[in-house]
Design an enzyme around this catalytic site. Structure first.
Site, PDB file in Angstrom:
ATOM      1  N   SER A  84       0.839  -1.090  -0.003  1.00 43.22           N
ATOM      2  CA  SER A  84       0.017   0.079  -0.215  1.00 43.22           C
ATOM      3  C   SER A  84       0.865   1.152  -0.042  1.00 43.22           C
ATOM      4  O   SER A  84       0.249   2.297   0.159  1.00 43.22           O
ATOM      5  CB  SER A  84      -0.917   0.116   1.350  1.00 43.22           C
ATOM      6  N   THR A 187      -1.809   2.924   4.125  1.00 45.57           N
ATOM      7  CA  THR A 187      -1.038   4.204   4.206  1.00 45.57           C
ATOM      8  C   THR A 187       0.012   4.173   5.265  1.00 45.57           C
ATOM      9  O   THR A 187      -0.710   4.129   6.557  1.00 45.57           O
ATOM     10  CB  THR A 187      -1.802   5.327   4.135  1.00 45.57           C
ATOM     11  N   THR A 205       1.640   7.220   0.290  1.00 51.48           N
ATOM     12  CA  THR A 205       0.798   5.923   0.183  1.00 51.48           C
ATOM     13  C   THR A 205       0.659   5.482  -1.651  1.00 51.48           C
ATOM     14  O   THR A 205       1.091   6.416  -2.325  1.00 51.48           O
ATOM     15  CB  THR A 205      -0.523   6.063   0.278  1.00 51.48           C
ATOM     16  N   ARG A 215      -7.109   8.601  -9.833  1.00 48.98           N
ATOM     17  CA  ARG A 215      -7.715   8.761  -8.493  1.00 48.98           C
ATOM     18  C   ARG A 215      -6.512   9.292  -7.554  1.00 48.98           C
ATOM     19  O   ARG A 215      -5.450   8.668  -7.554  1.00 48.98           O
ATOM     20  CB  ARG A 215      -8.136   7.427  -8.018  1.00 48.98           C
ATOM     21  N   VAL A 216      -7.005  10.252  -6.650  1.00 46.80           N
ATOM     22  CA  VAL A 216      -6.205  10.909  -5.702  1.00 46.80           C
ATOM     23  C   VAL A 216      -6.917  10.615  -4.476  1.00 46.80           C
ATOM     24  O   VAL A 216      -8.083  11.030  -4.443  1.00 46.80           O
ATOM     25  CB  VAL A 216      -5.766  12.020  -6.022  1.00 46.80           C
ATOM     26  N   GLY A 217      -6.310  10.212  -3.371  1.00 47.86           N
ATOM     27  CA  GLY A 217      -6.593   9.855  -2.204  1.00 47.86           C
ATOM     28  C   GLY A 217      -6.466  11.194  -1.198  1.00 47.86           C
ATOM     29  O   GLY A 217      -6.091  12.281  -1.549  1.00 47.86           O
ATOM     30  N   ASP A 218      -6.904  11.050   0.026  1.00 46.45           N
ATOM     31  CA  ASP A 218      -6.670  11.793   1.136  1.00 46.45           C
ATOM     32  C   ASP A 218      -5.268  12.193   1.419  1.00 46.45           C
ATOM     33  O   ASP A 218      -4.696  13.127   1.862  1.00 46.45           O
ATOM     34  CB  ASP A 218      -7.237  11.482   2.428  1.00 46.45           C
ATOM     35  N   THR A 238      -5.505   7.468   7.664  1.00 43.92           N
ATOM     36  CA  THR A 238      -5.582   6.070   6.948  1.00 43.92           C
ATOM     37  C   THR A 238      -6.919   5.528   6.677  1.00 43.92           C
ATOM     38  O   THR A 238      -7.841   5.896   7.383  1.00 43.92           O
ATOM     39  CB  THR A 238      -4.540   5.276   7.517  1.00 43.92           C
ATOM     40  N   GLY A 239      -7.122   4.833   5.511  1.00 42.11           N
ATOM     41  CA  GLY A 239      -8.213   4.296   5.340  1.00 42.11           C
ATOM     42  C   GLY A 239      -8.812   4.603   4.090  1.00 42.11           C
ATOM     43  O   GLY A 239      -8.119   5.538   3.251  1.00 42.11           O
ATOM     44  N   GLY A 241      -9.646   7.210   1.303  1.00 47.62           N
ATOM     45  CA  GLY A 241      -9.447   8.573   1.182  1.00 47.62           C
ATOM     46  C   GLY A 241     -10.803   9.415   0.849  1.00 47.62           C
ATOM     47  O   GLY A 241     -10.768  10.493   1.416  1.00 47.62           O
TER      48      GLY A 241
HETATM   49  N1  ASP Z   1      -5.811   6.831   2.335  1.00 42.00           N
HETATM   50  C1  ASP Z   1      -5.421   6.202   1.249  1.00 42.00           C
HETATM   51  C2  ASP Z   1      -6.184   6.610   0.126  1.00 42.00           C
HETATM   52  O1  ASP Z   1      -7.300   6.529   0.138  1.00 42.00           O
HETATM   53  C3  ASP Z   1      -5.181   4.625   1.561  1.00 42.00           C
HETATM   54  C4  ASP Z   1      -4.615   4.033   2.796  1.00 42.00           C
HETATM   55  O2  ASP Z   1      -4.757   4.620   3.719  1.00 42.00           O
HETATM   56  O3  ASP Z   1      -4.250   2.899   2.369  1.00 42.00           O
HETATM   57  O4  ASP Z   1      -5.318   6.710  -0.757  1.00 42.00           O
END
Ligand code: ASP
Length: 325
Positions: A84, A187, A205, A215-218, A238-239, A241
């Protein structure tokens, strides 16, 4: 499936206790955790253990807290067993691994990269954005071009053996839509404070496995995956995004701490908010990790299974977070 992804029983973080004489905004401290335990480094998940070690050894060798949070997560970016984080991470649904990272210091300096390819250490590229450009965020091809200009070596675009095998498996059954569940995120977010009370944080991450291309996460979004303020504290996430971006999770936690909540209370309130703002919560995992400038710690997740590593100069411990469900 890695241990941290499984839903396991959680142990408790200490409950609040009144400590007279510390500043108005921070009138409680977690039981068993004395204020002033600095330096302190916190990282998400069990890969936070070796990352914390790397961060602490950077501090011991004279590095700043910024150097420490960069060095710490660089360790995870190279971990071939981590699917990840880093270029060995699981790819998007086109089979391409793209990375997101952010870094921030307590004076408001910050930098991030998103949707970047071929760069082994996106956290260092994020730091270069912060230190060498007038911008906060570079994405995609622009981030890659900046990496080239800054002398970052570009890696060949080949999936790691584990990622390649997992991707082949996924393709067999995939319905060709983004996978949004609790199994595909890990992450590393790291926050730290030095002996003088300076804070810094980092987050890196490969994002959600089999995400849509682009796609872009948080994690690279300042205020979502990471936020740091020397006047208050720091938080990382984490989690899933998308669920974290919807509530500006890390910024929310820092602002709640500014208003007087303990890190634990702030993380719990953020999870509550996240649950209220996201549908299908049974399939969404998100976890928050926070510290205030007094060195108090908080962590909370939607579902069980989230853990974090906490390191002082002498001790590095893996702690299970509490969760809402
Ligand atoms: N927060 C990250 C995302 O959504 C993923 C993760 O926490 O592993 O890109």
């Amino acid at each position: 499936m890695s241990q941290r992804r499984k839903f396991i029983k959680q142990s408790l973080l200490g409950s609040a206790l009144f400590i007279p004489g510390i500043s108005k905004a921070f009138t409680t401290v977690s039981k068993g955790f004395s204020p002033g335990d600095k330096p302190l480094i916190l990282s998400t998940w069990n890969h936070g253990m070796p990352a914390n070690d790397a961060a602490i050894s950077k501090l011991k060798s004279g590095g700043t807290i910024l150097d420490a949070v960069e060095a710490g997560v660089m360790d995870t970016e190279l971990d071939m067993n981590n699917l990840s984080v880093g270029l060995q991470g699981l790819p998007d649904r086109e089979g391409i691994t793209t990375l997101d990272a952010s870094i921030m210091t307590g004076d408001g300096s910050c930098g991030s990269v998103a949707f970047v390819r071929q760069v082994k250490h996106p956290i260092s590229l994020a730091r270069a954005v912060m230190e060498k450009t007038p911008h906060v965020m570079l994405a995609g091809e622009g981030a890659r071009q900046f990496a080239i200009a800054e002398g970052f070596p570009l890696e060949e675009e080949v999936l790691s053996p584990k990622a390649s095998e997992a991707y082949a498996q996924w393709k067999k059954t995939s319905q060709y839509k983004p996978v949004i569940n609790i199994e595909n995120h890990d992450t590393i977010g790291m926050i730290g404070i030095d002996a003088n009370g300076n804070l810094a944080g980092s987050c890196t991450t490969s994002g959600l496995a089999y995400k849509m291309h682009g796609r872009v996460g948080d994690s690279p979004i300042i205020g979502a995956g990471l936020y740091v303020d020397n006047e208050v504290g720091a938080a990382t996430a984490t989690g899933l995004g998308e669920s974290i971006i919807r509530i500006c999770g890390s910024f929310l936690i820092v602002e709640l701490m500014r208003q007087g909540r303990t890190p634990q209370e702030a993380c719990e309130e953020a999870v509550k908010r996240l649950i209220a703002k996201n549908r299908d919560i049974k399939n969404i995992q998100a976890g928050f990790l926070a510290m205030n400038k007094e060195g108090q710690v908080g962590a909370y997740a939607v579902h069980p299974g989230f853990n974090f590593a906490k390191a002082t100069l002498n001790e590095n411990t893996l702690i299970d977070s509490k969760s809402h469900f």
